[in-house]
Design an enzyme around this catalytic site. Sequence first.
Site, PDB file in Angstrom:
ATOM      1  N   SER A  15       0.802  -1.117   0.017  1.00 45.97           N
ATOM      2  CA  SER A  15      -0.203  -0.059  -0.221  1.00 45.97           C
ATOM      3  C   SER A  15       0.702   1.088  -0.144  1.00 45.97           C
ATOM      4  O   SER A  15       0.298   2.224   0.390  1.00 45.97           O
ATOM      5  CB  SER A  15      -0.911   0.044   1.348  1.00 45.97           C
ATOM      6  OG  SER A  15      -0.161   0.082   2.334  1.00 45.97           O
ATOM      7  N   GLY A  16       2.001   1.079  -0.381  1.00 48.33           N
ATOM      8  CA  GLY A  16       2.928   2.425  -0.349  1.00 48.33           C
ATOM      9  C   GLY A  16       2.886   3.306  -1.708  1.00 48.33           C
ATOM     10  O   GLY A  16       1.938   2.895  -2.348  1.00 48.33           O
ATOM     11  N   ASN A  17       3.884   3.757  -2.131  1.00 53.30           N
ATOM     12  CA  ASN A  17       3.857   4.668  -3.299  1.00 53.30           C
ATOM     13  C   ASN A  17       3.485   3.969  -4.498  1.00 53.30           C
ATOM     14  O   ASN A  17       2.794   4.342  -5.321  1.00 53.30           O
ATOM     15  CB  ASN A  17       5.091   5.427  -3.588  1.00 53.30           C
ATOM     16  CG  ASN A  17       5.332   6.355  -2.617  1.00 53.30           C
ATOM     17  OD1 ASN A  17       4.558   6.744  -1.881  1.00 53.30           O
ATOM     18  ND2 ASN A  17       6.777   6.735  -2.349  1.00 53.30           N
ATOM     19  N   CYS A 133      12.682   0.248 -11.795  1.00 51.40           N
ATOM     20  CA  CYS A 133      12.460   1.264 -12.570  1.00 51.40           C
ATOM     21  C   CYS A 133      13.414   1.639 -13.525  1.00 51.40           C
ATOM     22  O   CYS A 133      13.236   2.185 -14.743  1.00 51.40           O
ATOM     23  CB  CYS A 133      12.019   2.354 -11.699  1.00 51.40           C
ATOM     24  SG  CYS A 133      13.295   2.965 -10.388  1.00 51.40           S
ATOM     25  N   ALA A 165      11.593   7.875  -3.744  1.00 55.36           N
ATOM     26  CA  ALA A 165      11.922   6.490  -3.050  1.00 55.36           C
ATOM     27  C   ALA A 165      11.375   6.307  -1.808  1.00 55.36           C
ATOM     28  O   ALA A 165      11.872   6.770  -0.899  1.00 55.36           O
ATOM     29  CB  ALA A 165      13.492   6.486  -3.125  1.00 55.36           C
ATOM     30  N   THR A 169      11.843   0.724  -1.953  1.00 57.73           N
ATOM     31  CA  THR A 169      12.762   1.077  -2.794  1.00 57.73           C
ATOM     32  C   THR A 169      14.020   1.113  -1.954  1.00 57.73           C
ATOM     33  O   THR A 169      15.130   0.424  -2.720  1.00 57.73           O
ATOM     34  CB  THR A 169      12.514   2.494  -3.663  1.00 57.73           C
ATOM     35  OG1 THR A 169      11.331   2.379  -4.189  1.00 57.73           O
ATOM     36  CG2 THR A 169      13.602   2.853  -4.490  1.00 57.73           C
ATOM     37  N   ALA A 171      14.843  -0.449   0.861  1.00 56.36           N
ATOM     38  CA  ALA A 171      15.120  -1.314   1.295  1.00 56.36           C
ATOM     39  C   ALA A 171      15.715  -2.596   0.107  1.00 56.36           C
ATOM     40  O   ALA A 171      16.609  -3.462   0.502  1.00 56.36           O
ATOM     41  CB  ALA A 171      13.833  -2.200   2.005  1.00 56.36           C
TER      42      ALA A 171
END
Length: 317
Positions: A15-17, A133, A165, A169, A171
Site C-alpha cells: 500500500s505504498g507509493n 524502474c 523513493a 525502494t 530496502a
Amino acid sequence: MAEQEEKVKCAIIGSGNIGTDLIMKIKRRSKLLEIVALVGIDPESDGLKRAARMGIATTAEGIDGFVKMPEFKDVVFVFDATSAGAHARHNEVLREHGKRVIDLTPAAIGPFVIPSVNLDDHLNEPNINMVTCGGQATIPIVAAVNRVSPVRYAEIVASIASKSAGPGTRANIDEFTETTSHAIEKVGGAERGKAIIILNPAEPPLMMRDTVYCLCDDEDEDAIRASIQHTIDEVSSFVPGYRLKQSVQFERFGNNRPLYLPDQDMEFTGLKVSVFLEVEGAAHYLPAYAGNLDIMTSAAVQAAERIVSLSQKETAA
C-alpha cells in the site's frame, strides 16, 4: 454492437507509493482491469485509507488477511509492490491458489519482462518480474542498440528524486543493482551489464534521468539512431513522459586509442553509444518528478493488459 468484455479482477499487495499509483492508473485508464483489493500491513497507510474511500476492499493483515477476503477467489492477477524478501512467501501462497503474479520487486522469481522487448515470450508465465524502474527505462535502449550491433558492455545510471523513493525502494537498493545488471544481459542482450542508482536529494526534486552507455561493434550510426527512436516511440505509447533528453552521442575507439575496461581486463575497440533519457511521471498519485514510479507501474499495467487482451482474442476465436 459486440458485448463489452467484463474487466479482469486484480489485487495489489503493498500500500505504498507504487501500489497506490497502480490503483490510480488502473482506475483512470484501464478498460480491461479492475482493482478489487489492496493488501497492506500498516492500517494507517495513506494507500489503504485512499483505497477504502474509493470503495476498494482492503486489509492490513498482509497475505494471510488477503487469502481470507471474499474478493480473493475472483482475483486473477496480483501485483506485488512490496519487497524482494516479502515476495518469496507471497508468490508461494499465490501460486498455491492459482493466481497469476506480476512482481514489481527485484525478487526475480519469474522471468524478467520488459514489455517493449520480450513480453510476448512470457505471456503464459505464472509469475513475471518487471525488473526495476531503471531497468524498464534503460533496457529497451540496450536492446535497441543490440538489434543493430552486438553490445559488448552496457552500463546504466538511474538518477531518481530522493522523495520518490519509498521504504520499499530503499530496502531494495542492493537487489536493484544486481537485478538490473542481470536483466541488461538477459533481456537487453549485452555481453556484460552494470547498473548504478542515485537517489538525488536536490530541492526542488528533479525528474528521473537515465544514462545508457553501450559499447558495441562499429556500425552505421543512422541505423542505431533509428532503432533507438523506434524504441522511444514504443515505450512512450504507454509512458507518455518517456523521452530522449538530447541527441544520441557516438564515439569511436580504434586500435590506436582503445578503451580499457578494468572490470573485464580488456581493451575495447569499436563504437560507444551514449543515450540520455528523461522520464516524467503522469502524476496520477505522486508529482510528475516521480517518473521512476510511473514507468514501473505503467509497464506492469501494460503487461497485464496485453496478456488479458490476447487471452480474450483467443477465447473469441
